[in-house]
Enzyme design. Structure first.
Site, PDB file in Angstrom:
ATOM      1  N   MET A  26       1.640   2.013   2.436  1.00  0.00           N
ATOM      2  CA  MET A  26       2.685   2.448   1.500  1.00  0.00           C
ATOM      3  C   MET A  26       2.661   3.971   1.410  1.00  0.00           C
ATOM      4  O   MET A  26       3.121   4.554   0.424  1.00  0.00           O
ATOM      5  CB  MET A  26       2.470   1.804   0.129  1.00  0.00           C
ATOM      6  CG  MET A  26       2.564   0.276   0.195  1.00  0.00           C
ATOM      7  SD  MET A  26       3.013  -0.500  -1.351  1.00  0.00           S
ATOM      8  CE  MET A  26       1.665  -0.015  -2.376  1.00  0.00           C
ATOM      9  N   ALA A  28       1.057   7.893   1.117  1.00  0.00           N
ATOM     10  CA  ALA A  28       0.001   8.558   0.340  1.00  0.00           C
ATOM     11  C   ALA A  28      -1.329   8.376   1.081  1.00  0.00           C
ATOM     12  O   ALA A  28      -2.341   7.953   0.508  1.00  0.00           O
ATOM     13  CB  ALA A  28      -0.070   8.022  -1.082  1.00  0.00           C
ATOM     14  N   GLY A  32      -9.196   6.511   3.935  1.00  0.00           N
ATOM     15  CA  GLY A  32      -9.279   5.048   4.119  1.00  0.00           C
ATOM     16  C   GLY A  32      -8.231   4.608   5.134  1.00  0.00           C
ATOM     17  O   GLY A  32      -8.520   3.838   6.066  1.00  0.00           O
ATOM     18  N   HIS A  33      -6.993   5.107   4.959  1.00  0.00           N
ATOM     19  CA  HIS A  33      -5.943   4.803   5.947  1.00  0.00           C
ATOM     20  C   HIS A  33      -6.317   5.384   7.316  1.00  0.00           C
ATOM     21  O   HIS A  33      -6.064   4.779   8.352  1.00  0.00           O
ATOM     22  CB  HIS A  33      -4.604   5.413   5.517  1.00  0.00           C
ATOM     23  CG  HIS A  33      -4.064   4.871   4.240  1.00  0.00           C
ATOM     24  ND1 HIS A  33      -4.038   5.595   3.079  1.00  0.00           N
ATOM     25  CD2 HIS A  33      -3.525   3.662   3.940  1.00  0.00           C
ATOM     26  CE1 HIS A  33      -3.494   4.869   2.115  1.00  0.00           C
ATOM     27  NE2 HIS A  33      -3.176   3.690   2.608  1.00  0.00           N
ATOM     28  N   LYS A 144     -10.709  -3.592   3.700  1.00  0.00           N
ATOM     29  CA  LYS A 144     -11.417  -4.614   2.916  1.00  0.00           C
ATOM     30  C   LYS A 144     -11.331  -4.324   1.419  1.00  0.00           C
ATOM     31  O   LYS A 144     -11.710  -5.149   0.609  1.00  0.00           O
ATOM     32  CB  LYS A 144     -12.888  -4.652   3.331  1.00  0.00           C
ATOM     33  CG  LYS A 144     -13.141  -5.302   4.669  1.00  0.00           C
ATOM     34  CD  LYS A 144     -14.643  -5.382   4.863  1.00  0.00           C
ATOM     35  CE  LYS A 144     -15.022  -6.018   6.170  1.00  0.00           C
ATOM     36  NZ  LYS A 144     -16.470  -5.912   6.403  1.00  0.00           N
ATOM     37  N   GLN A 149      -5.968  -9.518  -0.846  1.00  0.00           N
ATOM     38  CA  GLN A 149      -4.801  -9.308   0.023  1.00  0.00           C
ATOM     39  C   GLN A 149      -5.155  -9.678   1.462  1.00  0.00           C
ATOM     40  O   GLN A 149      -4.437 -10.416   2.138  1.00  0.00           O
ATOM     41  CB  GLN A 149      -4.368  -7.843  -0.064  1.00  0.00           C
ATOM     42  CG  GLN A 149      -3.433  -7.397   1.042  1.00  0.00           C
ATOM     43  CD  GLN A 149      -2.893  -5.994   0.844  1.00  0.00           C
ATOM     44  OE1 GLN A 149      -2.120  -5.746  -0.066  1.00  0.00           O
ATOM     45  NE2 GLN A 149      -3.273  -5.055   1.695  1.00  0.00           N
ATOM     46  N   SER A 181      -8.589   5.501  -2.799  1.00  0.00           N
ATOM     47  CA  SER A 181      -7.382   4.761  -3.158  1.00  0.00           C
ATOM     48  C   SER A 181      -6.275   5.776  -3.419  1.00  0.00           C
ATOM     49  O   SER A 181      -6.540   6.861  -3.956  1.00  0.00           O
ATOM     50  CB  SER A 181      -7.636   3.950  -4.435  1.00  0.00           C
ATOM     51  OG  SER A 181      -6.406   3.594  -5.044  1.00  0.00           O
TER      52      SER A 181
HETATM   53  O1  PAF Z   1      -2.139  -2.468   1.142  1.00  0.00           O
HETATM   54  C1  PAF Z   1      -1.006  -1.947   1.124  1.00  0.00           C
HETATM   55  O2  PAF Z   1      -0.845  -0.729   1.196  1.00  0.00           O
HETATM   56  C2  PAF Z   1       0.216  -2.835   0.961  1.00  0.00           C
HETATM   57  O3  PAF Z   1      -0.070  -3.922   0.155  1.00  0.00           O
HETATM   58  C3  PAF Z   1       0.806  -3.288   2.308  1.00  0.00           C
HETATM   59  C4  PAF Z   1      -0.167  -4.152   3.077  1.00  0.00           C
HETATM   60  C5  PAF Z   1       1.187  -2.073   3.134  1.00  0.00           C
HETATM   61  C6  PAF Z   1       2.075  -4.104   2.065  1.00  0.00           C
HETATM   62  O4  PAF Z   1       3.040  -3.377   1.376  1.00  0.00           O
END
Ligand code: PAF
Length: 272
Positions: A26, A28, A32-33, A144, A149, A181
């Site tokens: 999403m 930002a 972590g990403h 994780k 999710q 986060s």
């Molecule tokens: O974890 C996230 O950032 C969101 O839940 C995802 C998997 C991109 C779905 O919108």
């Protein structure tokens, strides 16, 4: 690197690719990403990152409108990480009026996060299914940190017979232990200090387990003590398939924490 807003254009580019790694986000973006992207980069020929703040997974009164949108910075992170395509759709590109919907499973989709954010997982699964169908990657990477999710996506992939390999990636923490986060940026200095009780409580839990304690209620109570300054949504220990357990199963359990620090809701966990 190319930024693509249209499903048809992305499909054109990926049509003949047989090694696509996909990181749904999403935006930002933080380290972590970056860990998800690096892993995807290492394991696939082509890497696609989607950036889409998905309205259907936010509940009434949640932070959808104020969710950080930092596209210029995100594009730079992606470029420097060797991403090939950023998929950046509008809402109208991926959602339709009066469309059919995916429902999270009645039990596992409505406990813990699903209980405190009723309907959140319906919207999350809806968009993840769409994105997986649009990109059709061989591998898709999920952190994780959002353990429930991740488990629900794995369940969806299995039960809807999707042809994708879901790759779980470890939590990345700041030096002080706080899990990264996108919502950490909402915290004031003093809130951030108080939030450190979260990783400390997980450490207390894991030390108890290492010293031989197995009773989930004993461990949870000790963790609740460590978190008493915060507004606690839940502290739980479940099996990795999110079934309840009374005794920790080493190698198959997760300790989960969800709290509110001021107006910010934070989740964290540890796989044990
Ligand atoms: O974890 C996230 O950032 C969101 O839940 C995802 C998997 C991109 C779905 O919108």
């Amino acid at each position: 690197m190319e930024v693509i807003t249209r499903v048809a254009d992305l499909r054109n580019r990926l049509d003949k690719e047989s090694s696509v790694g996909f990181v749904p986000t999403m935006g930002a973006l933080h380290n972590g990403h970056k860990a998800l992207i690096d892993r995807a980069r290492a394991e696939n020929r082509v890497v696609v990152v989607s950036i889409f703040v998905n309205p259907t997974q936010f509940l009434e009164g949640e932070d959808f409108s104020k969710y950080p949108r930092t596209f210029d910075k995100d594009r730079e992170v992606c470029r420097l990480s060797g991403v090939d395509y950023i998929f950046l759709p509008d809402v109208d590109e991926v959602y339709f009026s009066d469309e059919l919907s995916i429902l999270a499973p009645k039990e596992r989709g409505f406990t813990l996060e699903g209980f405190h954010r009723i309907g959140h997982f319906n919207g999350m699964l809806q968009i993840v299914l769409k994105l997986l169908n649009i990109v059709q990657p061989q591998n898709a990477y999920f952190g994780k940190k959002d353990a429930q999710q991740l488990a629900l996506i794995q369940q969806m992939v299995k039960e809807l017979f999707l042809r994708v390999n879901i790759v779980p990636v470890d939590i990345i923490r700041d030096r002080d232990g706080l899990a990264l986060s996108s919502r950490n940026r909402y915290l004031s200095h003093s809130e951030r200090d108080r939030a450190l009780a979260i990783p400390k409580s997980l450490e207390i839990g894991s030390k108890l387990i290492m010293s031989g304690e197995r009773s989930t209620s004993v461990i949870i109570n000790r963790m609740l003590n460590a978190l008493q300054e915060l507004d606690i949504d839940y502290v739980e220990i479940v099996r990795r398939d999110f079934q309840n357990i009374e005794s920790v199963e080493i190698g198959n359990s997760i300790i989960l924490v969800a709290v509110r620090v001021g107006n910010t809701r934070l989740i964290d966990n540890m796989f044990v």
